[in-house]
Scaffold this motif. Structure first.
Motif, short mmCIF file in Angstrom:
data_model
loop_
_atom_site.label_atom_id
_atom_site.label_comp_id
_atom_site.label_asym_id
_atom_site.label_seq_id
_atom_site.Cartn_x
_atom_site.Cartn_y
_atom_site.Cartn_z
N THR A 204 0.88 -1.17 0.00
CA THR A 204 0.00 0.00 0.00
C THR A 204 0.91 1.21 0.00
O THR A 204 1.98 1.20 0.63
N LEU A 205 0.51 2.28 -0.71
CA LEU A 205 1.45 3.35 -1.00
C LEU A 205 1.37 4.56 -0.07
O LEU A 205 2.30 5.35 0.00
N ASN A 206 0.28 4.72 0.64
CA ASN A 206 0.16 5.91 1.49
C ASN A 206 -0.51 5.56 2.83
O ASN A 206 -1.74 5.54 2.93
N PRO A 207 0.32 5.28 3.87
CA PRO A 207 1.79 5.25 3.84
C PRO A 207 2.29 3.95 3.18
O PRO A 207 1.54 2.99 3.06
N LEU A 208 3.55 3.96 2.77
CA LEU A 208 4.15 2.79 2.13
C LEU A 208 4.25 1.65 3.14
O LEU A 208 4.99 1.74 4.12
N THR A 209 3.49 0.58 2.89
CA THR A 209 3.46 -0.55 3.82
C THR A 209 3.59 -1.86 3.04
O THR A 209 2.69 -2.21 2.26
N PRO A 210 4.71 -2.55 3.22
CA PRO A 210 4.87 -3.83 2.52
C PRO A 210 4.34 -4.99 3.37
O PRO A 210 4.51 -5.02 4.59
N THR A 211 3.70 -5.94 2.72
CA THR A 211 3.24 -7.17 3.37
C THR A 211 3.72 -8.36 2.56
O THR A 211 3.46 -8.43 1.34
N SER A 212 4.41 -9.27 3.19
CA SER A 212 4.95 -10.42 2.47
C SER A 212 3.84 -11.39 2.06
O SER A 212 2.99 -11.75 2.86
N LEU A 213 3.88 -11.82 0.80
CA LEU A 213 2.96 -12.85 0.32
C LEU A 213 3.62 -14.22 0.32
O LEU A 213 2.96 -15.23 0.08
N SER A 235 -4.14 -4.44 -1.92
CA SER A 235 -2.87 -4.10 -2.57
C SER A 235 -3.03 -2.94 -3.55
O SER A 235 -4.02 -2.86 -4.29
N GLN A 236 -2.05 -2.06 -3.56
CA GLN A 236 -1.97 -0.99 -4.54
C GLN A 236 -0.79 -1.18 -5.49
O GLN A 236 -0.73 -0.56 -6.54
N ALA A 237 0.13 -2.05 -5.10
CA ALA A 237 1.30 -2.35 -5.92
C ALA A 237 1.89 -3.68 -5.45
O ALA A 237 1.54 -4.19 -4.38
N PHE A 238 2.77 -4.21 -6.29
CA PHE A 238 3.46 -5.46 -5.96
C PHE A 238 4.95 -5.30 -6.27
O PHE A 238 5.33 -4.61 -7.24
N LEU A 259 8.98 -4.05 -9.76
CA LEU A 259 7.97 -3.28 -9.04
C LEU A 259 6.91 -2.83 -10.03
O LEU A 259 7.23 -2.43 -11.15
N GLY A 260 5.64 -2.87 -9.60
CA GLY A 260 4.56 -2.39 -10.46
C GLY A 260 3.34 -2.04 -9.65
O GLY A 260 3.04 -2.68 -8.64
N LEU A 262 -0.96 -0.85 -9.58
CA LEU A 262 -2.22 -0.99 -10.29
C LEU A 262 -2.45 0.25 -11.16
O LEU A 262 -2.07 1.36 -10.78
N ALA A 263 -3.10 0.06 -12.27
CA ALA A 263 -3.27 1.14 -13.24
C ALA A 263 -4.05 2.31 -12.66
O ALA A 263 -3.85 3.47 -13.05
N SER A 264 -4.94 2.06 -11.73
CA SER A 264 -5.77 3.13 -11.17
C SER A 264 -5.05 3.97 -10.14
O SER A 264 -5.58 4.96 -9.67
N ILE A 265 -3.83 3.53 -9.73
CA ILE A 265 -3.10 4.27 -8.68
C ILE A 265 -2.42 5.50 -9.27
O ILE A 265 -1.81 5.44 -10.31
#
Length: 265
Positions: A204-213, A235-238, A259-260, A262-265
């Protein structure tokens, strides 16, 4: 893994000889299913052992008449006294018969062993062919199912571009939000170094929060390089990083490969 180096390592000879552990034998077996050259090498080693076994067998039957002729070299008729102890001829013939019997048994045993080995090779080839056919059918069914999934209009496709750690790398994420599943096409990633694994992150980008899959532990062994992971996150990015075996609690940004967003972000 370099298959040619593996073939030349001597492991396959130990496998044929039955000198590997159960785990090591299973690894060889799995490689035979995935790599035709490994299966071919194992069959050639077995065939070589069959030829070696045949080479130690007697090449010709022992000629009884030859033995008899050598023992009875005197053609003149002799009168044998009834009171005289039995001639050694009977001992010789018994010995000759034993030699012939032993030679025949050795030849018969070796021939039987050769036949059994050849039958075993044929059966092995047949078994592997059947397994490969069954595996191919399964792979084909899985491939069709995967194509149907990624072509579904409800599936979100997120291309992942190469980053500073690996500019030429790329990957694709197919996210099915209906069942919280992501399908990862990692064909564009290089083979990880020994002791390292790829780890997939939901961001998630705001705030930047990574979660391991999770980590991709069987990247090298998987020929298709397509993997399935669960993702119940918003998710907003992967992103994909290279981490030590076992994974990390947080991504190593210096080892961010792709890194990528989602198109709507």
């Amino acid at each position: 893994m370099n298959i040619n180096d593996y073939i030349n390592s001597g492991v396959l000879e130990l496998y044929v000889a039955g000198q590997l552990s159960e785990k090591e034998s299973k690894e060889v077996y799995d490689l035979m299913l995935k790599h035709p050259e490994v299966l071919k090498e194992v069959l050639e080693i077995e065939a070589a052992l069959v030829k070696l076994t045949a080479s130690v067998a007697p090449k010709k039957d022992i000629d009884f008449n030859t033995i008899k002729g050598r023992l009875n070299t005197n053609s003149e008729t002799k009168v044998i006294s009834l009171n005289r102890p039995k001639t050694k001829w009977f001992n010789y013939t018994g010995w000759a018969a034993a030699v012939i019997l032993a030679g025949g048994l050795i030849w018969t045993i070796n021939q039987k062993s050769n036949l059994e080995d050849q039958i075993q090779i044929v059966n092995t080839e047949k078994d592997f062919l059947e397994i490969q056919m069954e595996t191919s059918k399964t792979d084909l069914a899985e491939t069709k199912n995967l194509l149907n999934i990624i072509r579904d209009k409800s599936i979100i496709n997120i291309p992942l571009e190469g980053q500073a750690a690996a500019p030429g790398a790329y990957a694709n994420v197919y996210w099915d939000k209906n069942d919280d599943t992501v399908y990862l096409d990692l064909q564009g990633l290089p083979e990880p170094p020994e002791g390292k694994v790829y780890q997939v992150w939901s961001l998630t980008l705001n705030p930047l929060t990574p979660t391991s899959l999770g980590t991709i532990d069987d990247f090298i062994q998987d020929d298709n390089k397509i993997f399935k992971l669960k993702n119940a996150n918003q998710s907003q990015a992967f992103g994909i990083t290279l981490e030590p075996a076992g994974g990390s609690k947080s991504p190593t940004l210096e080892q961010l490969y792709t890194l990528g967003a989602l198109a709507s972000i």
